[in-house]
Design an enzyme around this catalytic site. Sequence first.
Site, mmCIF file in Angstrom:
data_model
loop_
_atom_site.group_PDB
_atom_site.id
_atom_site.type_symbol
_atom_site.label_atom_id
_atom_site.label_comp_id
_atom_site.label_asym_id
_atom_site.label_seq_id
_atom_site.Cartn_x
_atom_site.Cartn_y
_atom_site.Cartn_z
ATOM 1 N N ASP A 58 0.825 -1.202 0.000
ATOM 2 C CA ASP A 58 0.000 0.000 0.000
ATOM 3 C C ASP A 58 0.863 1.258 0.000
ATOM 4 O O ASP A 58 0.694 2.160 -0.820
ATOM 5 C CB ASP A 58 -0.880 0.045 1.268
ATOM 6 N N GLU A 83 -5.109 6.884 0.689
ATOM 7 C CA GLU A 83 -5.621 6.231 1.887
ATOM 8 C C GLU A 83 -4.555 6.119 2.957
ATOM 9 O O GLU A 83 -4.846 6.186 4.146
ATOM 10 C CB GLU A 83 -6.134 4.832 1.516
ATOM 11 N N ASP A 164 -5.939 4.866 -4.276
ATOM 12 C CA ASP A 164 -6.116 3.710 -3.400
ATOM 13 C C ASP A 164 -5.135 2.666 -3.904
ATOM 14 O O ASP A 164 -5.378 2.001 -4.909
ATOM 15 C CB ASP A 164 -7.553 3.180 -3.461
ATOM 16 N N ILE A 166 -3.920 -0.317 -2.934
ATOM 17 C CA ILE A 166 -4.320 -1.726 -2.988
ATOM 18 C C ILE A 166 -5.738 -1.808 -2.426
ATOM 19 O O ILE A 166 -5.930 -2.017 -1.223
ATOM 20 C CB ILE A 166 -3.379 -2.644 -2.176
ATOM 21 N N ASP A 167 -6.740 -1.622 -3.270
ATOM 22 C CA ASP A 167 -8.117 -1.740 -2.801
ATOM 23 C C ASP A 167 -8.462 -3.218 -2.630
ATOM 24 O O ASP A 167 -8.057 -4.057 -3.434
ATOM 25 C CB ASP A 167 -9.080 -1.100 -3.805
ATOM 26 N N THR A 169 -7.768 -4.919 0.395
ATOM 27 C CA THR A 169 -6.541 -5.408 1.027
ATOM 28 C C THR A 169 -6.730 -6.773 1.684
ATOM 29 O O THR A 169 -5.827 -7.610 1.650
ATOM 30 C CB THR A 169 -6.042 -4.395 2.082
ATOM 31 N N ASP A 308 -11.717 5.259 -2.892
ATOM 32 C CA ASP A 308 -12.350 4.085 -3.485
ATOM 33 C C ASP A 308 -13.057 4.413 -4.802
ATOM 34 O O ASP A 308 -13.090 3.593 -5.721
ATOM 35 C CB ASP A 308 -13.426 3.498 -2.547
#
Length: 388
Positions: A58, A83, A164, A166-167, A169, A308
């Site tokens: 991330d 994020e 974002d 690594i959406d 996770t 997101d």
Amino acid sequence: MKVSAQSLIQALVNASEKGAKIARVIRAESALLELLVQEKCGDQKNRRFLQDFKTLADVLVQEIVRHDLSGQFPGIGGSIYGEESNRFTNVLGESISVQLCEDQDATARLLCRCPEMCSVLDDNMAAATMLARVAHEQVVMDAGSKLQEVNAELDLDDLGVWIDPIDSTAQYISGLCGVPDGSGLVSCGLQCVVVLLGVFSKSSGLPLVGVCNRPFAQTTGDKWKGDLMWGIAVENSRVFSLPSEKTNNNKQKLVILMSQSEKQEVKKKFQASGTVQHASGAGYKLLCVNQGIADAYILSKNSTYMWDCCAPHAILLAQNGGVVSYKSLCDFKGDLSSCSELSLKHQITYHQGNQDGPSSQKWCNQDGIVAYCSLEALKSIIQAINND
């Protein structure tokens, strides 16, 4: 200062692919992944999950995007938001501020052992070198022939970027391979992981450009191959790339995606007029609406965030869809002939945070969201709400 939208899209595509490569490299090393997982706590914890994780992937992906975009578009770095903070602490309690250094060797040394002698990669220089190599390599990905149709220019001073890195996770960490249904929908698994890069106007708040990159779209044995989709919605310039296989299922009923945690009364409301299905990850569900796998994604709660939604929202606008708040549809008192006006006036914006609540909720979509592929889908959703 004006910048070419073509060059910006290409830069975002390249940065997203570099991020996807980082995700695949870390996921391939199970011992490395286990070391790197850090549980979020306090104000950083998403209230939806009992466990909400933050990984080095991330943080590193976010810093790669910031570094690469800033190098190509000087001045944009201060308008890139995400994020994650760039502070990473591993499971051993050791911390560094992750950043790209002047060269690959310096970045590897930072990741392996920071000046305070914290062995964030447990002195694994081979792993640190591998990550640093991907972070510093020149990645140029084919954005497709549709890019030639983009002829808009953008005001650099008016641009903000939501990342974002690594959406989904939790799906990334679990590492399971999902099984697609007949429409191509995967309810859970690595296929739900998405790198999301969204550009918005700081003056209007509307999304302008979006890139969605799935690092684990397809598997061939023990290797994964990704895919991506991009779109631009700037005045009269509305262009989007087509996925490799655009879904067309000749659906007889509205297909609506929801979270498993959605309220039962909301699910029942839409089950009467459509088919409700579930999938992991807000970014993935939004992408499914873009790809034609679903007609809409509905969430009544405040558990999605601007990072997101910004990227897939821009692509939806390019396809004459959009994202509005769930509350705005519940409050809508007009007839369906004014549905287009509702769509124009009530698109979710990305430039202002919420005033109330903890810091983690500042950038949430506090009134829920409804992502829709077309005005016809939006009308059907409004009818379902009114028929309650």
